[in-house]
Design a protein around this motif. Structure first.
Motif, PDB file in Angstrom:
ATOM      1  N   LYS A   1      52.074 -15.594  29.687  1.00 41.29           N
ATOM      2  CA  LYS A   1      50.892 -14.879  30.193  1.00 41.29           C
ATOM      3  C   LYS A   1      50.241 -15.663  31.332  1.00 41.29           C
ATOM      4  O   LYS A   1      49.800 -15.089  32.321  1.00 41.29           O
ATOM      5  N   LEU A   2      50.175 -16.968  31.151  1.00 38.89           N
ATOM      6  CA  LEU A   2      49.548 -17.837  32.147  1.00 38.89           C
ATOM      7  C   LEU A   2      50.294 -17.774  33.480  1.00 38.89           C
ATOM      8  O   LEU A   2      49.681 -17.816  34.549  1.00 38.89           O
TER       9      LEU A   2
ATOM     10  N   PRO B   1      43.004 -17.774  19.942  1.00 36.65           N
ATOM     11  CA  PRO B   1      44.086 -17.597  20.921  1.00 36.65           C
ATOM     12  C   PRO B   1      44.613 -18.943  21.417  1.00 36.65           C
ATOM     13  O   PRO B   1      43.848 -19.894  21.605  1.00 36.65           O
ATOM     14  N   MET B   2      45.915 -19.003  21.642  1.00 35.05           N
ATOM     15  CA  MET B   2      46.564 -20.245  22.048  1.00 35.05           C
ATOM     16  C   MET B   2      45.958 -20.811  23.333  1.00 35.05           C
ATOM     17  O   MET B   2      45.684 -22.009  23.419  1.00 35.05           O
ATOM     18  N   LEU B   3      45.744 -19.974  24.327  1.00 36.72           N
ATOM     19  CA  LEU B   3      45.218 -20.466  25.608  1.00 36.72           C
ATOM     20  C   LEU B   3      43.809 -21.036  25.453  1.00 36.72           C
ATOM     21  O   LEU B   3      43.474 -22.042  26.085  1.00 36.72           O
TER      22      LEU B   3
ATOM     23  N   GLU C   1      54.452 -17.437  24.386  1.00 39.09           N
ATOM     24  CA  GLU C   1      53.807 -16.217  24.904  1.00 39.09           C
ATOM     25  C   GLU C   1      52.596 -16.562  25.769  1.00 39.09           C
ATOM     26  O   GLU C   1      52.354 -15.935  26.799  1.00 39.09           O
ATOM     27  N   GLY C   2      51.850 -17.570  25.344  1.00 40.24           N
ATOM     28  CA  GLY C   2      50.677 -17.996  26.106  1.00 40.24           C
ATOM     29  C   GLY C   2      51.051 -18.499  27.491  1.00 40.24           C
ATOM     30  O   GLY C   2      50.417 -18.146  28.488  1.00 40.24           O
TER      31      GLY C   2
ATOM     32  N   THR D   1      49.270 -23.761  15.610  1.00 38.63           N
ATOM     33  CA  THR D   1      49.766 -22.837  16.635  1.00 38.63           C
ATOM     34  C   THR D   1      51.283 -22.709  16.523  1.00 38.63           C
ATOM     35  O   THR D   1      51.981 -23.720  16.555  1.00 38.63           O
TER      36      THR D   1
ATOM     37  N   LYS E   1      42.648 -22.451  22.698  1.00 34.81           N
ATOM     38  CA  LYS E   1      42.834 -23.752  22.037  1.00 34.81           C
ATOM     39  C   LYS E   1      43.315 -24.802  23.028  1.00 34.81           C
ATOM     40  O   LYS E   1      42.867 -25.957  22.985  1.00 34.81           O
TER      41      LYS E   1
ATOM     42  N   ALA F   1      53.628 -18.430  19.764  1.00 38.42           N
ATOM     43  CA  ALA F   1      52.325 -18.251  20.428  1.00 38.42           C
ATOM     44  C   ALA F   1      52.222 -19.119  21.680  1.00 38.42           C
ATOM     45  O   ALA F   1      51.679 -18.689  22.702  1.00 38.42           O
ATOM     46  N   VAL F   2      52.766 -20.339  21.610  1.00 32.72           N
ATOM     47  CA  VAL F   2      52.752 -21.233  22.769  1.00 32.72           C
ATOM     48  C   VAL F   2      53.568 -20.628  23.912  1.00 32.72           C
ATOM     49  O   VAL F   2      53.120 -20.582  25.067  1.00 32.72           O
TER      50      VAL F   2
END
Length: 197
Positions: free
Chosen positions: A120-121, A16-18, A116-117, A109, A20, A113-114
């Motif tokens: 979410k954050l 998962p991006m977060l 979306e991460g 990545t 990483k 994905a970055v």
């Protein structure tokens, strides 16, 4: 360059991006605290092993890491002159490892994905921050960095063709003008989609 994702199915690609991003931050903090050259050498070997595990081609890795080596060619002798070779070696090792880890994150990545991460954050803070707007801002930033790099490359080529390689003005003016045109076009596209407020 940002956005040079290299497709793959390694564990590093699938993480998962977060996760990483957190591991990248912790690794850079750890490397910054190391005070021995042999420790940095071991870390460099570890980073090389991670690149091999992710099956990142040499060309893709070089594209990300190569530019920092040119900076180190100048910075290391200057640092050695003022603080000694050990300090210069530590500085170079830390910088090289940090850039290599960031490059590994970049090539494994996707930009999606970055985005979306980060969305979410930021969702828990949606009362104060518009996560979608921040995601859009980040997407535009990621897109504009290679765009400006491309503009600079084209202007340098045009300078060579005109024989004005030594002129800084012949580089700066066209880059600024073309960047402003690109920004204007992006602004018009955003306004056409109702994102001008």
């Amino acid at each position: 360059m940002i956005g040079l994702y290299h497709p793959g199915h390694s564990l590093i690609h699938r993480a998962p991006m977060l996760l990483k991003l957190v591991l990248l931050s912790l690794a850079v903090l750890l490397v910054g605290s190391l005070g021995e050259l042999w420790q940095l050498g071991a870390c460099l070997l570890g980073v090389a092993a991670l690149f091999l595990a992710a099956r990142v081609p040499l060309g893709a890795a070089w594209q990300q890491i190569g530019p920092i080596l040119w900076i180190l060619v100048i910075a290391v002798p200057l640092q050695a002159l003022f603080a000694g070779w050990t300090t210069a070696g530590l500085m170079a090792g830390r910088l090289l490892i940090a850039v290599a880890l960031a490059a590994l994150f970049t090539v494994t990545t996707t930009v999606t994905a970055v985005l979306e991460g980060f969305q979410k954050l930021l969702r828990p803070f949606r009362r104060w921050v518009d996560a979608d707007r921040v995601g859009l801002l980040l997407a535009l930033t990621l897109r504009c960095i290679p765009l400006v790099t491309e503009i600079v490359s084209e202007v340098i080529e045009a300078r060579r063709a005109r024989g004005t390689q030594g002129s800084l003005l012949a580089l700066a003016v066209p880059v600024v003008v073309r960047s402003l045109y690109a920004a204007d076009a992006i602004g018009e596209a955003l306004a056409a989609r109702g994102l001008d407020d």
